[in-house]
Write a protein that holds these residues in place. Structure first.
Motif, PDB file in Angstrom:
ATOM      1  N   ILE A 150       0.790  -1.242   0.000  1.00 40.19           N
ATOM      2  CA  ILE A 150       0.000   0.000   0.000  1.00 40.19           C
ATOM      3  C   ILE A 150       0.816   1.282   0.000  1.00 40.19           C
ATOM      4  CG2 ILE A 150      -1.861  -1.192   1.232  1.00 40.19           C
ATOM      5  CD1 ILE A 150      -1.044   0.495   3.713  1.00 40.19           C
ATOM      6  N   ALA A 151       2.125   1.191   0.269  1.00 39.27           N
ATOM      7  CA  ALA A 151       2.889   2.423   0.463  1.00 39.27           C
ATOM      8  C   ALA A 151       4.231   2.385  -0.263  1.00 39.27           C
ATOM      9  CB  ALA A 151       3.122   2.663   1.957  1.00 39.27           C
ATOM     10  N   ASP A 152       4.659   3.558  -0.722  1.00 39.75           N
ATOM     11  CA  ASP A 152       5.958   3.721  -1.365  1.00 39.75           C
ATOM     12  C   ASP A 152       6.914   4.465  -0.435  1.00 39.75           C
ATOM     13  OD1 ASP A 152       5.427   2.541  -3.977  1.00 39.75           O
ATOM     14  OD2 ASP A 152       4.040   4.223  -4.272  1.00 39.75           O
ATOM     15  N   THR A 153       8.163   4.563  -0.859  1.00 39.89           N
ATOM     16  CA  THR A 153       9.173   5.272  -0.074  1.00 39.89           C
ATOM     17  C   THR A 153       8.704   6.691   0.239  1.00 39.89           C
ATOM     18  OG1 THR A 153      10.935   3.977  -1.100  1.00 39.89           O
ATOM     19  CG2 THR A 153      11.575   6.043  -0.041  1.00 39.89           C
ATOM     20  N   ASP A 154       8.837   7.065   1.505  1.00 37.41           N
ATOM     21  CA  ASP A 154       8.478   8.397   2.037  1.00 37.41           C
ATOM     22  C   ASP A 154       6.975   8.587   2.240  1.00 37.41           C
ATOM     23  OD1 ASP A 154      11.137   9.211   2.182  1.00 37.41           O
ATOM     24  OD2 ASP A 154      11.122   9.936   0.107  1.00 37.41           O
ATOM     25  N   ASP A 155       6.169   7.555   1.955  1.00 40.01           N
ATOM     26  CA  ASP A 155       4.762   7.643   2.336  1.00 40.01           C
ATOM     27  C   ASP A 155       4.637   7.520   3.856  1.00 40.01           C
ATOM     28  OD1 ASP A 155       3.675   8.068  -0.144  1.00 40.01           O
ATOM     29  OD2 ASP A 155       3.342   5.938  -0.566  1.00 40.01           O
ATOM     30  N   GLU A 156       3.436   7.819   4.370  1.00 36.00           N
ATOM     31  CA  GLU A 156       3.248   7.920   5.821  1.00 36.00           C
ATOM     32  C   GLU A 156       2.139   6.995   6.318  1.00 36.00           C
ATOM     33  OE1 GLU A 156       2.417  12.068   6.296  1.00 36.00           O
ATOM     34  OE2 GLU A 156       4.475  12.695   5.846  1.00 36.00           O
ATOM     35  N   ILE A 157       2.368   6.438   7.518  1.00 32.99           N
ATOM     36  CA  ILE A 157       1.384   5.612   8.210  1.00 32.99           C
ATOM     37  C   ILE A 157       1.158   6.227   9.588  1.00 32.99           C
ATOM     38  CG2 ILE A 157       0.800   3.316   9.086  1.00 32.99           C
ATOM     39  CD1 ILE A 157       1.174   3.244   6.122  1.00 32.99           C
ATOM     40  N   ILE A 158      -0.076   6.493   9.945  1.00 32.06           N
ATOM     41  CA  ILE A 158      -0.400   7.049  11.261  1.00 32.06           C
ATOM     42  C   ILE A 158      -0.661   5.897  12.235  1.00 32.06           C
ATOM     43  CG2 ILE A 158      -2.009   8.477  12.589  1.00 32.06           C
ATOM     44  CD1 ILE A 158      -2.544  10.060  10.026  1.00 32.06           C
ATOM     45  N   ILE A 214      -3.929   4.143   8.438  1.00 31.20           N
ATOM     46  CA  ILE A 214      -3.864   4.164   9.899  1.00 31.20           C
ATOM     47  C   ILE A 214      -3.668   2.715  10.332  1.00 31.20           C
ATOM     48  CG2 ILE A 214      -5.151   4.579  12.041  1.00 31.20           C
ATOM     49  CD1 ILE A 214      -6.613   6.847  10.534  1.00 31.20           C
ATOM     50  N   LEU A 215      -2.756   2.500  11.270  1.00 35.75           N
ATOM     51  CA  LEU A 215      -2.447   1.150  11.764  1.00 35.75           C
ATOM     52  C   LEU A 215      -2.741   1.085  13.253  1.00 35.75           C
ATOM     53  CD1 LEU A 215      -1.078  -1.681  11.780  1.00 35.75           C
ATOM     54  CD2 LEU A 215       1.139  -0.487  11.858  1.00 35.75           C
ATOM     55  N   ILE A 216      -3.517   0.073  13.653  1.00 33.74           N
ATOM     56  CA  ILE A 216      -3.804  -0.131  15.074  1.00 33.74           C
ATOM     57  C   ILE A 216      -3.510  -1.584  15.448  1.00 33.74           C
ATOM     58  CG2 ILE A 216      -5.591   1.653  15.179  1.00 33.74           C
ATOM     59  CD1 ILE A 216      -7.691  -0.649  15.121  1.00 33.74           C
ATOM     60  N   CYS A 217      -3.341  -1.810  16.725  1.00 33.11           N
ATOM     61  CA  CYS A 217      -3.228  -3.161  17.279  1.00 33.11           C
ATOM     62  C   CYS A 217      -4.368  -3.314  18.269  1.00 33.11           C
ATOM     63  CB  CYS A 217      -1.883  -3.341  17.989  1.00 33.11           C
ATOM     64  SG  CYS A 217      -1.564  -5.011  18.599  1.00 33.11           S
ATOM     65  N   ASN A 218      -5.199  -4.357  18.067  1.00 32.03           N
ATOM     66  CA  ASN A 218      -6.424  -4.479  18.865  1.00 32.03           C
ATOM     67  C   ASN A 218      -6.735  -5.933  19.203  1.00 32.03           C
ATOM     68  OD1 ASN A 218      -8.813  -3.528  20.102  1.00 32.03           O
ATOM     69  ND2 ASN A 218      -9.999  -3.972  18.266  1.00 32.03           N
ATOM     70  N   PRO A 219      -6.647  -6.295  20.518  1.00 32.76           N
ATOM     71  CA  PRO A 219      -6.148  -5.542  21.666  1.00 32.76           C
ATOM     72  C   PRO A 219      -4.675  -5.180  21.497  1.00 32.76           C
ATOM     73  CG  PRO A 219      -7.260  -7.564  22.380  1.00 32.76           C
ATOM     74  CD  PRO A 219      -7.046  -7.675  20.915  1.00 32.76           C
ATOM     75  N   GLY A 220      -4.265  -4.166  22.249  1.00 30.41           N
ATOM     76  CA  GLY A 220      -2.992  -3.548  21.985  1.00 30.41           C
ATOM     77  C   GLY A 220      -1.786  -4.191  22.646  1.00 30.41           C
ATOM     78  N   ASN A 221      -0.716  -4.226  21.918  1.00 31.47           N
ATOM     79  CA  ASN A 221       0.622  -4.475  22.426  1.00 31.47           C
ATOM     80  C   ASN A 221       1.378  -3.177  22.199  1.00 31.47           C
ATOM     81  OD1 ASN A 221       3.241  -5.287  22.964  1.00 31.47           O
ATOM     82  ND2 ASN A 221       3.389  -6.727  21.270  1.00 31.47           N
ATOM     83  N   PRO A 222       1.804  -2.472  23.244  1.00 28.28           N
ATOM     84  CA  PRO A 222       2.122  -2.943  24.597  1.00 28.28           C
ATOM     85  C   PRO A 222       1.105  -2.577  25.678  1.00 28.28           C
ATOM     86  CG  PRO A 222       3.198  -0.842  24.237  1.00 28.28           C
ATOM     87  CD  PRO A 222       2.417  -1.133  22.991  1.00 28.28           C
ATOM     88  N   THR A 223      -0.037  -1.997  25.321  1.00 25.05           N
ATOM     89  CA  THR A 223      -0.898  -1.391  26.340  1.00 25.05           C
ATOM     90  C   THR A 223      -1.981  -2.316  26.883  1.00 25.05           C
ATOM     91  OG1 THR A 223      -2.476  -0.563  24.711  1.00 25.05           O
ATOM     92  CG2 THR A 223      -0.583   0.852  25.231  1.00 25.05           C
ATOM     93  N   GLY A 224      -2.394  -3.317  26.081  1.00 32.75           N
ATOM     94  CA  GLY A 224      -3.519  -4.144  26.474  1.00 32.75           C
ATOM     95  C   GLY A 224      -4.856  -3.460  26.282  1.00 32.75           C
ATOM     96  N   LEU A 260      -7.141   1.029   6.563  1.00 31.60           N
ATOM     97  CA  LEU A 260      -7.090   0.800   8.001  1.00 31.60           C
ATOM     98  C   LEU A 260      -6.526  -0.603   8.198  1.00 31.60           C
ATOM     99  CD1 LEU A 260      -7.662   1.594  10.929  1.00 31.60           C
ATOM    100  CD2 LEU A 260      -9.997   0.741  10.649  1.00 31.60           C
ATOM    101  N   ILE A 261      -5.345  -0.674   8.780  1.00 32.42           N
ATOM    102  CA  ILE A 261      -4.686  -1.958   9.050  1.00 32.42           C
ATOM    103  C   ILE A 261      -4.866  -2.258  10.530  1.00 32.42           C
ATOM    104  CG2 ILE A 261      -2.542  -3.279   8.942  1.00 32.42           C
ATOM    105  CD1 ILE A 261      -1.494  -1.189   6.941  1.00 32.42           C
ATOM    106  N   ALA A 262      -5.353  -3.451  10.838  1.00 34.86           N
ATOM    107  CA  ALA A 262      -5.545  -3.851  12.235  1.00 34.86           C
ATOM    108  C   ALA A 262      -4.759  -5.123  12.517  1.00 34.86           C
ATOM    109  CB  ALA A 262      -7.024  -4.057  12.546  1.00 34.86           C
ATOM    110  N   ASP A 263      -3.872  -5.034  13.459  1.00 36.25           N
ATOM    111  CA  ASP A 263      -3.128  -6.186  13.977  1.00 36.25           C
ATOM    112  C   ASP A 263      -4.021  -6.810  15.052  1.00 36.25           C
ATOM    113  OD1 ASP A 263      -1.424  -7.880  15.381  1.00 36.25           O
ATOM    114  OD2 ASP A 263       0.290  -6.524  15.277  1.00 36.25           O
ATOM    115  N   GLU A 264      -4.609  -7.960  14.746  1.00 38.87           N
ATOM    116  CA  GLU A 264      -5.611  -8.561  15.628  1.00 38.87           C
ATOM    117  C   GLU A 264      -5.141  -9.897  16.214  1.00 38.87           C
ATOM    118  OE1 GLU A 264      -9.530  -6.470  13.531  1.00 38.87           O
ATOM    119  OE2 GLU A 264      -9.380  -8.651  13.555  1.00 38.87           O
ATOM    120  N   VAL A 265      -3.853 -10.026  16.436  1.00 31.99           N
ATOM    121  CA  VAL A 265      -3.313 -11.327  16.850  1.00 31.99           C
ATOM    122  C   VAL A 265      -3.754 -11.747  18.255  1.00 31.99           C
ATOM    123  CG1 VAL A 265      -1.318 -10.983  15.364  1.00 31.99           C
ATOM    124  CG2 VAL A 265      -1.116 -10.474  17.794  1.00 31.99           C
TER     125      VAL A 265
END
Length: 396
Positions: A109-117, A167-177, A199-204
């Motif tokens: 989804i992204a090239d060099t110098d693109d941004e992820i929030i 936008i990238l999230i981790c849900n539930p979160g690492n390191p916060t829970g 919207l990328i979600a890390d759902e491990v």
């Protein structure tokens, strides 16, 4: 002498693993090190997964399909449907761990110098993957004072530029829970649709949700069919960190067809690990209920013991098996190294992960640590006692 790449020089060290040499040296000198630093569960791997490899009669250990075996992906799709995530086998790529899934997603989804929030603090390796891909991480700060809840949407909007891709999230979160609510996911859905982002979600950690809460996946939002990408893994779900099997999941056909090209470059995910992971899908629900009950007990004990320590502030996790603790010190990196080099209680010490490495904003998290409550309750209680005694000596 030939020079090292700028990318290599700027690649961040893992805050979880960079103190390993000090821990190994402490062990060589006879000390016992209690590992609070890494999310390696002590929970037993389901026997059905181990037996599938042990009893397999393969004559040739062949390559599998680039996207993972069809039978396994069909069973993964059934697993998702049981969790109210309606995807097909063709929406799934089996990867070498969740790490590779995230790497494929970023490359797609992204090239060099693109941004992820990314809301920070976040899983430290996101920084590493972004550096490897030439992508800029743009952090939006979440705070311990409100348990690391989703920052206001206005804070995200201020950071969106023509270079923003996701936008990238981790849900539930690492390191916060922290566990994002359905309402928070819907807020994120609106903003990525408004600005045409992924919207990328890390759902491990999906299975590990506590206090009668429920996990809400981004792909339960039908409006995110073209914008949503899930990163997933068997590592924590089945206590199979060494299997290195993950998944990239998206209903966006162009995302999947592009990610497969990255997957083809590494040929295929490991065959034996897929055999074990496919068998693990037959793990009974009782396994997860027992594991959740144990993690809740560990969390409650850990938070209770940490709150007894003078000057320590701690966020209460709602999922996963991590928490962030803020200590009455100025430099958690120095404190963590000192613990391993110089401090002992009955010849024991603890290893923690300094939290600054989980932030992208310079200077944040300097007085925080991440604790993984993946050890039995008596060990956790002893570890917090050692931590408390260490703080008295270190500050004193």
């Amino acid at each position: 002498m030939p020079s090292i790449s700028i990318k290599g020089r700027t690649m961040p060290q893992s805050p979880i693993r960079k103190l390993v040499p000090y821990a190994e040296n402490a062990k060589k000198n006879g000390a016992k090190v209690i590992h609070l630093n890494i999310g390696q569960p002590d929970i037993k791997t389901p026997q059905i997964a181990l037996d599938a490899v042990k009893n397999n009669q393969l004559a040739v250990l062949e390559y599998s399909r680039t996207e993972g075996s069809e039978g396994y992906r069909e069973k993964i799709a059934e697993y998702y449907k049981r969790n109210n995530i309606h995807v097909q086998a063709d929406d799934i790529i089996v990867t070498t761990g969740g790490s590779e899934a995230l790497s494929f997603a970023l490359g797609t989804i992204a090239d060099t110098d693109d941004e992820i929030i990314i809301p920070e603090p976040f899983y430290a390796n996101y920084n590493g993957f972004a550096t490897a891909s030439g992508i800029k991480v743009v952090p939006v700060v979440s705070k311990i004072e409100n348990n690391f809840a989703l920052p206001p949407i206005e804070d995200f909007e201020k950071l969106i530029t023509p270079k923003t891709k996701a936008i990238l999230i981790c849900n539930p979160g690492n390191p916060t829970g922290y566990l994002y609510s359905k309402e928070e996911i819907q807020k994120l859905a609106k903003i990525v649709l408004k600005y045409d982002l992924f919207l990328i979600a890390d759902e491990v950690y999906r299975e590990f949700v506590y206090d009668n809460r429920e996990h809400y996946s981004i792909l339960q939002e039908e409006v995110l069919s073209n914008n949503g990408i899930i990163v997933d893994s068997v590592s924590k779900r089945y206590s199979m960190c060494g299997a290195r099997i993950g998944f990239l999941v998206s209903k966006n056909k162009e995302v999947i067809s592009t990610a497969i090209k990255f997957a083809q470059a590494r040929l295929s995910p490991p065959t034996y690990a897929q055999i074990a992971s496919e068998a693990a899908l037959e793990t009974p629900q009782s396994y997860f209920e027992e594991v959740k009950t144990e993690y809740v007990a560990r969390r409650n004990l850990l938070i209770s013991e940490l709150e007894k320590l003078e000057g320590v502030k701690v966020a209460k996790p709602q999922g996963a098996f991590y928490c962030i603790a803020e200590l009455p010190i100025t430099d958690a990196d120095d404190f963590a190294q000192w613990l391993l080099e110089d401090f002992r209680v009955n010849n024991e010490t603890v290893m923690v992960a300094p939290a600054a490495g989980f932030y992208a904003t310079e200077g944040l998290g300097k007085n925080q640590i991440r604790i993984a409550y993946v050890l039995d309750q008596p060990t956790l209680k002893r570890a917090v006692h050692i931590l408390g005694e260490a703080l008295k000596t270190y500050i004193g």
